[in-house]
Scaffold this active site. Structure first.
Site, PDB file in Angstrom:
ATOM      1  N   HIS A  48     -11.014   4.985  -1.140  1.00  0.00           N
ATOM      2  CA  HIS A  48     -11.080   4.126   0.062  1.00  0.00           C
ATOM      3  C   HIS A  48     -12.089   2.985  -0.139  1.00  0.00           C
ATOM      4  O   HIS A  48     -12.614   2.444   0.817  1.00  0.00           O
ATOM      5  CB  HIS A  48     -11.520   4.915   1.324  1.00  0.00           C
ATOM      6  CG  HIS A  48     -10.555   5.961   1.771  1.00  0.00           C
ATOM      7  ND1 HIS A  48     -10.970   7.216   2.178  1.00  0.00           N
ATOM      8  CD2 HIS A  48      -9.215   5.951   1.900  1.00  0.00           C
ATOM      9  CE1 HIS A  48      -9.906   7.928   2.532  1.00  0.00           C
ATOM     10  NE2 HIS A  48      -8.826   7.186   2.365  1.00  0.00           N
ATOM     11  N   ARG A  67      -6.357  17.878   4.087  1.00  0.00           N
ATOM     12  CA  ARG A  67      -7.177  18.299   2.944  1.00  0.00           C
ATOM     13  C   ARG A  67      -8.442  18.994   3.422  1.00  0.00           C
ATOM     14  O   ARG A  67      -9.037  18.588   4.422  1.00  0.00           O
ATOM     15  CB  ARG A  67      -7.568  17.090   2.079  1.00  0.00           C
ATOM     16  CG  ARG A  67      -6.390  16.396   1.444  1.00  0.00           C
ATOM     17  CD  ARG A  67      -6.784  15.111   0.738  1.00  0.00           C
ATOM     18  NE  ARG A  67      -5.819  14.073   1.045  1.00  0.00           N
ATOM     19  CZ  ARG A  67      -6.032  12.762   0.954  1.00  0.00           C
ATOM     20  NH1 ARG A  67      -7.203  12.311   0.538  1.00  0.00           N
ATOM     21  NH2 ARG A  67      -5.093  11.905   1.291  1.00  0.00           N
ATOM     22  N   ASN A 107       0.873  -1.170   0.000  1.00  0.00           N
ATOM     23  CA  ASN A 107       0.000   0.000   0.000  1.00  0.00           C
ATOM     24  C   ASN A 107       0.913   1.222   0.000  1.00  0.00           C
ATOM     25  O   ASN A 107       1.375   1.661   1.047  1.00  0.00           O
ATOM     26  CB  ASN A 107      -0.891  -0.056   1.252  1.00  0.00           C
ATOM     27  CG  ASN A 107      -1.818   1.144   1.367  1.00  0.00           C
ATOM     28  OD1 ASN A 107      -1.670   2.137   0.653  1.00  0.00           O
ATOM     29  ND2 ASN A 107      -2.764   1.057   2.292  1.00  0.00           N
ATOM     30  N   GLU A 143      -7.655  -3.090   5.040  1.00  0.00           N
ATOM     31  CA  GLU A 143      -7.488  -2.973   3.589  1.00  0.00           C
ATOM     32  C   GLU A 143      -6.494  -4.014   3.072  1.00  0.00           C
ATOM     33  O   GLU A 143      -6.688  -4.589   2.005  1.00  0.00           O
ATOM     34  CB  GLU A 143      -6.983  -1.562   3.236  1.00  0.00           C
ATOM     35  CG  GLU A 143      -8.034  -0.483   3.480  1.00  0.00           C
ATOM     36  CD  GLU A 143      -7.445   0.931   3.467  1.00  0.00           C
ATOM     37  OE1 GLU A 143      -6.811   1.323   4.462  1.00  0.00           O
ATOM     38  OE2 GLU A 143      -7.629   1.639   2.461  1.00  0.00           O
ATOM     39  N   ARG A 167      -2.345  -1.839  -3.679  1.00  0.00           N
ATOM     40  CA  ARG A 167      -3.435  -0.865  -3.624  1.00  0.00           C
ATOM     41  C   ARG A 167      -3.165   0.179  -4.689  1.00  0.00           C
ATOM     42  O   ARG A 167      -2.085   0.776  -4.728  1.00  0.00           O
ATOM     43  CB  ARG A 167      -3.464  -0.181  -2.257  1.00  0.00           C
ATOM     44  CG  ARG A 167      -4.512   0.921  -2.193  1.00  0.00           C
ATOM     45  CD  ARG A 167      -4.451   1.691  -0.897  1.00  0.00           C
ATOM     46  NE  ARG A 167      -5.488   2.714  -0.842  1.00  0.00           N
ATOM     47  CZ  ARG A 167      -5.372   3.857  -0.181  1.00  0.00           C
ATOM     48  NH1 ARG A 167      -4.277   4.135   0.504  1.00  0.00           N
ATOM     49  NH2 ARG A 167      -6.355   4.718  -0.172  1.00  0.00           N
TER      50      ARG A 167
HETATM   51  C1  LIG Z   1      -7.512   8.064  -1.292  1.00  0.00           C
HETATM   52  C2  LIG Z   1      -6.971   8.503   0.007  1.00  0.00           C
HETATM   53  O1  LIG Z   1      -7.316   9.534   0.516  1.00  0.00           O
HETATM   54  O2  LIG Z   1      -6.097   7.673   0.589  1.00  0.00           O
HETATM   55  P1  LIG Z   1      -5.319   7.929   1.974  1.00  0.00           P
HETATM   56  O3  LIG Z   1      -6.338   8.099   3.032  1.00  0.00           O
HETATM   57  O4  LIG Z   1      -4.523   6.652   2.141  1.00  0.00           O
HETATM   58  O5  LIG Z   1      -4.472   9.136   1.756  1.00  0.00           O
HETATM   59 MG   LIG Z   2      -5.596   4.781   4.945  1.00  0.00          MG
END
Ligand SMILES: CC(=O)OP(=O)(O)O
Ligand SMILES: [Mg+2]
Ligand SMILES: Nc1ncnc2c1ncn2[C@@H]1O[C@H](COP(=O)(O)OP(=O)(O)O)[C@@H](O)[C@H]1O
Length: 402
Positions: free
Chosen positions: A183, A244, A10, A387, A94
């Site tokens: 996810h 984010r 991953n 996962e 992944r």
């Molecule tokens: C798609 C995504 O946000 O993955 P991660 O949470 O692993 O950054």
């Molecule tokens: Mg994660």
């Protein structure tokens, strides 16, 4: 196929998580993590569970994902679990963005690699790392099947009403702009595990899954199929995350460019890496934020409140999308560990049949468990995601059928 082991990789933007599993009983032979790739203080932590489980750690610069994977391969070799082993049946990767094409796990060939590469502009933090992981693993074991398991696959069942943005249809189609969701491996695994916890078949339950990690997303799952999810074209939409922003008025971007004078790359970095919890209060780790809240820190309090407010909006929205909700499942780092987040997320929603029992919510366990009071109309659950196990299971099933 001769071997029974699967290595799962991953590869994240600055980390690689890996697990080596024996698929005869899904047991873990080794697990590990490389963090802070590209920094001076990279760290590799490797735990060979098969051989006594004594964890080994090394710190020091690991320049890129290729070097990280080579270091992982060396650690596995030391335990006689290396990539050269004839026991290894496949490597499962992944892959975050698979567009609309990939609805199932897929054996990787040049065409698949080209497609993952073509999708880089819509997953700039993730797909390049995934590609490097695949190419490095291929170089180490060119004879072995490599399987891609896509974050987007589970969400391809979303109806057009949920997947389309309300923009000009021709423009959207030309640029393949739509909501893909991410996810998905976790949402699929957790929704199924939640049905099992309720003693029901996945087809018989409607579940809201809240995957709250560093990246965070919600999904509405009706009878085992995803009907809506909070991430969109890219993993930037939706919930407030570690770094984010999640949802905002798209005009914020025009404003930052025209009035603020920021470049598109600056805005991209701002919204993906310097926003969310870290932008609001300087920390992206929920443990640290809770510690500061408990000390009366106002900025941490506001960050927490904004995070919860957004989460509650999605719970309400997906309640309406599903009409009938049997369970809400909290998962991933925050969802599994932060009792105050779970409590605040459903506080005052008794009218919707939602409540948590304080004692159950505060208890600790690695097993799926209910935290709603006895006899509650909607089950509220903590369901640890896995996962890597899900990727290994899908990978092994695919190579077994070849
Ligand atoms: C798609 C995504 O946000 O993955 P991660 O949470 O692993 O950054
Ligand atoms: Mg994660
Ligand atoms: N005990 C805890 N209490 C609160 N939050 C936690 C705890 N442990 C982990 N977390 C949160 O989980 C996040 C990581 O979640 P994880 O699912 O591992 O994320 P990712 O896969 O995106 O790296 C951390 O950033 C932290 O905010």
């Amino acid at each position: 196929m001769t071997g029974t082991r699967v290595l799962v990789l991953n590869s994240g933007s600055s980390s690689v998580k890996y697990q080596l599993l024996d698929m005869r009983d899904s047991s873990r032979l080794a697990v590990g993590l490389v963090e802070r790739i590209g920094e001076e203080t990279s760290r590799l932590k490797h735990t060979p569970l098969a051989n006594g489980g004594e964890a080994r750690e090394q710190t020091g610069p690991i320049a890129d994902h290729e070097a990280a994977l080579k270091a992982v391969a060396e650690e596995l070799d030391k335990d006689g679990l290396g990539l050269g082993s004839p026991e290894l049946a496949a490597i499962g990767h992944r892959v975050v963005h698979g567009g609309r094409q990939f609805t199932e796990p897929t054996v990787i060939d040049e065409r698949v690699l080209a497609e993952i590469e073509r999708l880089i502009p819509v997953a700039p933090l993730h797909n390049p790392a995934n590609l490097t992981g695949i190419r490095t693993a291929q170089a180490l074991r060119p004879d072995l099947p490599q399987v891609a398991v896509f974050d987007t696959a589970f969400h391809t069942t979303m109806p057009e009403s949920a997947a389309r943005y309300a923009i000009d249809v021709e423009t959207a189609d030309e640029h393949r702009i739509r909501r893909y969701g991410f996810h998905g491996t976790s949402h699929a695994y957790v929704s199924r595990a939640t049905a099992k916890l309720l003693g029901k078949a996945p087809e018989d339950v409607n579940v809201i899954v809240l995957h709250l990690g560093n990246g965070a997303s919600a999904s509405a799952v009706r009878a085992g199929r995803c009907v809506d999810t909070s991430m969109g074209l890219t993993p930037l939409e939706g919930l407030v995350m570690g770094t984010r922003s999640g949802d905002l008025d798209p005009a914020v971007i025009f404003h930052l460019a025209r009035v603020g004078g920021l470049s598109m790359d600056d805005i991209d970095t701002l919204l993906n890496k310097k926003s969310g919890l870290i932008g609001l209060c300087g920390d992206n780790d929920m443990r640290e934020i809770r510690r500061r809240v408990d000390e009366g820190d106002e900025r941490a309090r506001l960050a927490f409140d904004i995070y919860i407010h957004r989460l509650r909006k999605y719970i309400g929205a997906y309640y309406a999308v599903l009409g009938r909700v049997d369970a809400i499942a909290f998962t991933a780092g925050v969802g599994e560990n932060a009792a105050p987040v779970r409590e605040a997320a459903v506080a005052g929603l008794e009218g919707l049949g939602l409540a948590v029992d304080a004692e159950r919510n505060g208890a600790r366990s690695d097993e799926p468990r209910l935290i709603s009071p006895e006899g509650a109309r909607v089950a509220v659950a903590v369901v640890p995601t896995d996962e890597e196990l899900e990727i290994a299971t899908q990978t092994y099933a695919l190579v077994g059928s070849l």
